[in-house]
Design an enzyme around this catalytic site. Structure first.
Site, PDB file in Angstrom:
ATOM      1  N   ASN A 107       7.117   5.962   7.281  1.00 21.74           N
ATOM      2  CA  ASN A 107       6.275   5.432   6.204  1.00 21.74           C
ATOM      3  C   ASN A 107       5.806   4.035   6.619  1.00 21.74           C
ATOM      4  O   ASN A 107       6.365   3.031   6.198  1.00 21.74           O
ATOM      5  CB  ASN A 107       7.095   5.400   4.904  1.00 21.74           C
ATOM      6  N   CYS A 110       4.565   0.400   4.653  1.00 24.70           N
ATOM      7  CA  CYS A 110       5.424  -0.644   4.083  1.00 24.70           C
ATOM      8  C   CYS A 110       5.207  -1.978   4.798  1.00 24.70           C
ATOM      9  O   CYS A 110       4.669  -2.017   5.911  1.00 24.70           O
ATOM     10  CB  CYS A 110       6.882  -0.202   4.171  1.00 24.70           C
ATOM     11  N   THR A 173       0.102   5.292  -1.755  1.00 26.81           N
ATOM     12  CA  THR A 173      -0.558   4.873  -3.001  1.00 26.81           C
ATOM     13  C   THR A 173      -1.622   3.797  -2.741  1.00 26.81           C
ATOM     14  O   THR A 173      -1.595   3.103  -1.728  1.00 26.81           O
ATOM     15  CB  THR A 173       0.490   4.304  -3.978  1.00 26.81           C
ATOM     16  N   GLY A 245       3.045  14.597  -5.375  1.00 28.51           N
ATOM     17  CA  GLY A 245       3.903  13.527  -5.866  1.00 28.51           C
ATOM     18  C   GLY A 245       3.948  13.461  -7.377  1.00 28.51           C
ATOM     19  O   GLY A 245       4.696  14.192  -8.046  1.00 28.51           O
TER      20      GLY A 245
HETATM   21  C1  LIG Z   1       7.607   6.568  -8.116  1.00 32.70           C
HETATM   22  C2  LIG Z   1       7.058   6.719  -6.731  1.00 32.70           C
HETATM   23  C3  LIG Z   1       7.866   6.412  -5.627  1.00 32.70           C
HETATM   24  C4  LIG Z   1       7.358   6.547  -4.346  1.00 32.70           C
HETATM   25  N1  LIG Z   1       8.169   6.289  -3.259  1.00 32.70           N
HETATM   26  C5  LIG Z   1       7.695   6.490  -2.006  1.00 32.70           C
HETATM   27  C6  LIG Z   1       8.523   6.313  -0.876  1.00 32.70           C
HETATM   28  O1  LIG Z   1       9.709   5.981  -0.977  1.00 32.70           O
HETATM   29  N2  LIG Z   1       7.990   6.522   0.348  1.00 32.70           N
HETATM   30  C7  LIG Z   1       6.695   6.927   0.540  1.00 32.70           C
HETATM   31  O2  LIG Z   1       6.267   7.128   1.679  1.00 32.70           O
HETATM   32  N3  LIG Z   1       5.880   7.114  -0.525  1.00 32.70           N
HETATM   33  C8  LIG Z   1       6.351   6.916  -1.773  1.00 32.70           C
HETATM   34  N4  LIG Z   1       5.534   7.143  -2.853  1.00 32.70           N
HETATM   35  C9  LIG Z   1       4.143   7.599  -2.622  1.00 32.70           C
HETATM   36  C10 LIG Z   1       4.039   9.118  -2.718  1.00 32.70           C
HETATM   37  O3  LIG Z   1       4.818   9.747  -1.736  1.00 32.70           O
HETATM   38  C11 LIG Z   1       2.561   9.574  -2.542  1.00 32.70           C
HETATM   39  O4  LIG Z   1       2.140   9.195  -1.259  1.00 32.70           O
HETATM   40  C12 LIG Z   1       1.635   8.934  -3.578  1.00 32.70           C
HETATM   41  O5  LIG Z   1       2.267   8.869  -4.851  1.00 32.70           O
HETATM   42  C13 LIG Z   1       0.316   9.707  -3.716  1.00 32.70           C
HETATM   43  O6  LIG Z   1       0.535  11.032  -4.101  1.00 32.70           O
HETATM   44  P1  LIG Z   1       0.457  11.556  -5.628  1.00 32.70           P
HETATM   45  O7  LIG Z   1      -0.834  11.036  -6.202  1.00 32.70           O
HETATM   46  O8  LIG Z   1       0.534  13.046  -5.522  1.00 32.70           O
HETATM   47  O9  LIG Z   1       1.643  10.960  -6.323  1.00 32.70           O
HETATM   48  C14 LIG Z   1       6.012   6.990  -4.150  1.00 32.70           C
HETATM   49  C15 LIG Z   1       5.220   7.276  -5.265  1.00 32.70           C
HETATM   50  C16 LIG Z   1       5.723   7.150  -6.548  1.00 32.70           C
HETATM   51  C17 LIG Z   1       4.827   7.485  -7.707  1.00 32.70           C
END
Ligand SMILES: Cc1cc2nc3c(=O)[nH]c(=O)nc-3n(C[C@H](O)[C@H](O)[C@H](O)COP(=O)(O)O)c2cc1C
Length: 299
Positions: A107, A110, A173, A245
């Site tokens: 990832n 970050c 995100t 997600g």
């Molecule tokens: C509450 C939350 C926690 C997340 N934690 C991570 C994470 O630890 N590592 C990561 O790569 N992405 C993380 N994401 C991003 C998601 O994996 C995804 O890339 C992003 O939410 C877009 O997809 P979605 O619109 O289907 O949620 C997180 C997203 C949310 C909403």
């Protein structure tokens, strides 16, 4: 498959985990840390903001207490790693390159402490350096998760491919913010956070298509997918697979419904396999050429 951070082993109560393409675990960082200040989530129109951060109790705890719960199913397990420096990334990826882990998802959305906290995936240079170091540290299949906040996504995806990534995950995100008009305070303890859910789908779809045109390795689509139709759109844009997600927070069983919907789509369209639609968006050839020239000029 689930998107990292939006899935936990308790989902087995809502889903048959064997039906998923993979179990992607919440990112872990090698350093123990508490995560971001609260509140960590805020609802928005058609989505949510989160600033969870990557709370961690270190890799030993992760292997013992978290990873073990995921590896007892037949479904391949994807370990997502976050780290603060290139060397830390490489060392952490080497440490989790265990036989029971199918894939490492780096990832790199970050913060990079060596670049003033700017995410590794914001620039092709820092992407290349981080992915090269990780590639040298593991023989496991390596997926690299990019950020939609980068301005030149094609160049970042190419840097990841050149450095040895086996697939691109597009993506994380979109940076956002929310303010409470009455208290005048930011709604997130961390002030800014990541926007996810249907609100970001058109952005993610565009980025997947740009990556698809820029690299030869598979692109995994992610961002706002909540139905089989959304998943098909991402595959037409160039995705080989998709991650879901935020939609699972609304309906924990949504991934199984999406899988069933893809079967229906194949039957309705006379397809042998959903893989047949990858990259099959129909562009007018004239527009396509013009678009390509334009894309090359801007990146
Ligand atoms: C509450 C939350 C926690 C997340 N934690 C991570 C994470 O630890 N590592 C990561 O790569 N992405 C993380 N994401 C991003 C998601 O994996 C995804 O890339 C992003 O939410 C877009 O997809 P979605 O619109 O289907 O949620 C997180 C997203 C949310 C909403």
């Amino acid at each position: 498959m689930p998107a990292s951070g939006c899935f936990a082993i308790e989902y087995q109560e809502a889903l048959d985990l064997r039906r998923l393409g993979a179990l992607v675990i919440k990112s872990v960082s090698p350093q123990s840390r508490a995560g971001n200040p609260t509140p960590r989530v805020a609802e928005t129109h058609a989505g949510m903001l989160n600033s969870i951060g990557i709370p961690s109790q270190g890799l030993d705890h992760y292997r013992r207490e978290i990873l073990a719960a995921y590896t007892c199913f037949e479904t391949p397990v994807v370990v997502s790693i976050s780290a603060e420096t290139t060397n830390e990334f490489a060392a952490a990826c080497a440490e989790v390159s265990l036989p029971e882990v199918a894939v490492i998802e780096a990832n790199i959305s970050c913060p990079n402490l060596e670049a003033d906290g700017m995410a590794f995936a914001m620039s092709p240079d820092t992407t290349f350096r981080a992915v090269s170091a990780i590639r040298a540290a593991t023989r496991h299949p390596l997926w690299v998760k990019l950020t939609p906040n980068a301005s030149n996504i094609a160049a970042v995806a190419q840097a990841a491919e050149l450095a040895g990534a086996d697939a691109i995950v597009m993506g994380n995100t979109v940076l956002g913010m929310a303010i409470d008009a009455r208290t005048r305070k930011p709604k997130l303890g961390n002030v800014m956070g990541g926007l996810s859910g249907p609100a970001i789908k058109p952005i993610a779809l565009r980025l997947v298509h740009q990556c698809f045109r820029a690299v030869r390795i598979p692109v995994i689509g992610c961002g706002g997918i909540s139905s089989a139709e959304d998943a098909v759109e991402f595959m037409l844009a160039g995705a080989t697979a998709v991650q879901v997600g935020t939609a699972s927070f609304i309906d924990p069983g949504v991934m199984e419904k999406i899988i069933a919907g893809l079967d229906d789509y194949c039957r309705d369209m006379g397809l042998q396999s959903i893989a047949e639609v990858t990259g099959q968006v129909e562009l007018d050839p004239y527009l396509s050429d013009r678009w390509l020239r334009f894309a090359q000029q801007s990146g």
